[in-house]
Design an enzyme around this catalytic site. Sequence first.
Site, PDB file in Angstrom:
ATOM      1  CE  LYS A   1      -3.943  -2.223   0.101  1.00 45.88           C
ATOM      2  NZ  LYS A   1      -3.704  -3.639   0.319  1.00 45.88           N
TER       3      LYS A   1
HETATM    4  C1  LIG Z   1      -9.910  -3.788  -1.068  1.00 40.93           C
HETATM    5  C2  LIG Z   1      -9.246  -4.393   0.126  1.00 40.93           C
HETATM    6  N1  LIG Z   1      -9.948  -4.506   1.262  1.00 40.93           N
HETATM    7  C3  LIG Z   1      -9.396  -5.032   2.362  1.00 40.93           C
HETATM    8  C4  LIG Z   1      -8.091  -5.470   2.396  1.00 40.93           C
HETATM    9  C5  LIG Z   1      -7.541  -6.087   3.640  1.00 40.93           C
HETATM   10  O1  LIG Z   1      -6.468  -5.379   4.157  1.00 40.93           O
HETATM   11  P1  LIG Z   1      -5.344  -6.111   5.029  1.00 40.93           P
HETATM   12  O2  LIG Z   1      -4.509  -6.926   4.107  1.00 40.93           O
HETATM   13  O3  LIG Z   1      -4.599  -4.973   5.654  1.00 40.93           O
HETATM   14  O4  LIG Z   1      -6.051  -6.947   6.045  1.00 40.93           O
HETATM   15  C6  LIG Z   1      -7.322  -5.352   1.248  1.00 40.93           C
HETATM   16  C7  LIG Z   1      -5.918  -5.816   1.253  1.00 40.93           C
HETATM   17  O5  LIG Z   1      -5.216  -5.887   0.325  1.00 40.93           O
HETATM   18  C8  LIG Z   1      -7.907  -4.812   0.070  1.00 40.93           C
HETATM   19  O6  LIG Z   1      -7.212  -4.695  -1.060  1.00 40.93           O
END
Ligand SMILES: Cc1ncc(COP(=O)(O)O)c(C=O)c1O
Length: 403
Positions: free
Chosen positions: A202
């Site tokens: 990110k």
């Molecule tokens: C659209 C979206 N929502 C939620 C998440 C979940 O985030 P995390 O990996 O920090 O749990 C991601 C992770 O890549 C994502 O791309």
Amino acid sequence: MTATAAIRQALALHGGTPVRPTLLPYGRQTIDEADIQAVVDTLRSDWLTTGPKVNEFEEAFAAWVGVRHAVSFSSGTAALHGAAFAAGLGAGDEAITSPLTFAATANCILYQGAKPVFADVTPDTLNLDPERVRSLVTSNTRALLPVDYAGHPAEIEAMLEIAERHGLTVIEDACHALGAKYRGRRVGSVSHMTVFSFHPVKHLTTGEGGMVTTDNAGFAETLRKFRNHGISSNARDRQREGQWHYEMVLLGFNYRLTDVACALGLQQLTKLEANLARRREIAAQYTAAFRGMPEILFPAAKNEVLPAWHLCPIRLDLQKLSAGRAEVFRALRAENIGVNVHYIPVHLHPYYKERFGYRGGEFPVAEAAYESLISLPMFHGMSDGDVEDVVRAVEKVAGHYAR
Ligand SMILES: Cc1ncc(COP(=O)(O)O)c(C=O)c1O
């Protein structure tokens, strides 16, 4: 050079020389000495978790976004769970979301015992289609979860208008969109709650980590309890006040982000503007390079938004190519370009198919997009040479398969 005009060189897939000798990933973190020093300093401090860095990071993040409250979580997924809880989602409720997303967006609805209802996306931005959402609202609907796909903000005003009419909460999944703007406002300051992720690919990373932003003090208070077992105070405050007493007032989880992670987040935040600028520069370089390539459809950006370019998902015009997406994907990987695909639509995962009976064909826009999507490398640490490698590889592969 257009793809069709490209000289047909032997693809690495067929034994030719790859465009570059080592794999360029689709996304990658950048960590500098100041980041490392901030983490080391925190490791030497009294607090490894829920110390001063958590508040500092949350306050700095809220100020940067332009919102009253920012509540950190151990991941974007945990942050989504917290937001679904704070929105009051429970058994018998429905929440409408996009099928073209990472499974976590829909899973957080299931964690709360509610039902995810998918609405198809629009063909231009691949974001949730407000018309489809409107037609799916029932007396059981409690929340809308638009996703800012690839970093392009969703139709938030339309979502808020639907929410207002039916008394719903808008939880924007902005895990792709830190730093994006919607009608001049930073994403994170517009929806009732907005969720971010700090996964290494990110715009800003804490290793794992997430955040919910909101202007609503009630949501913020619930989120803080939920991430700390449902307890109404934290250990640091109790130590400062010479207190031992605490109360668990709701069923929460340990979803806390550590002081070590927040120290990294604070440092990363100082570089966020520069990271976003670099991503926009790369998007502009790609746009210019692919303008003359009819085989490639570059992601659209609407006038009223400034995308954050988390991903760069191009779509292949399969009518103009003699190979399908799978072969183009393999060919680019063989050239050492770490392409990826975002996303297999959530309803097509075995778990969702088995539990809800999806068979494919329910969301034609998302499903057709999925068949042609390829995410090109996009991260702020890419050099101009890396960008050129991607462009050369795409030209080479698209040129090879152009009809
Ligand atoms: C659209 C979206 N929502 C939620 C998440 C979940 O985030 P995390 O990996 O920090 O749990 C991601 C992770 O890549 C994502 O791309």
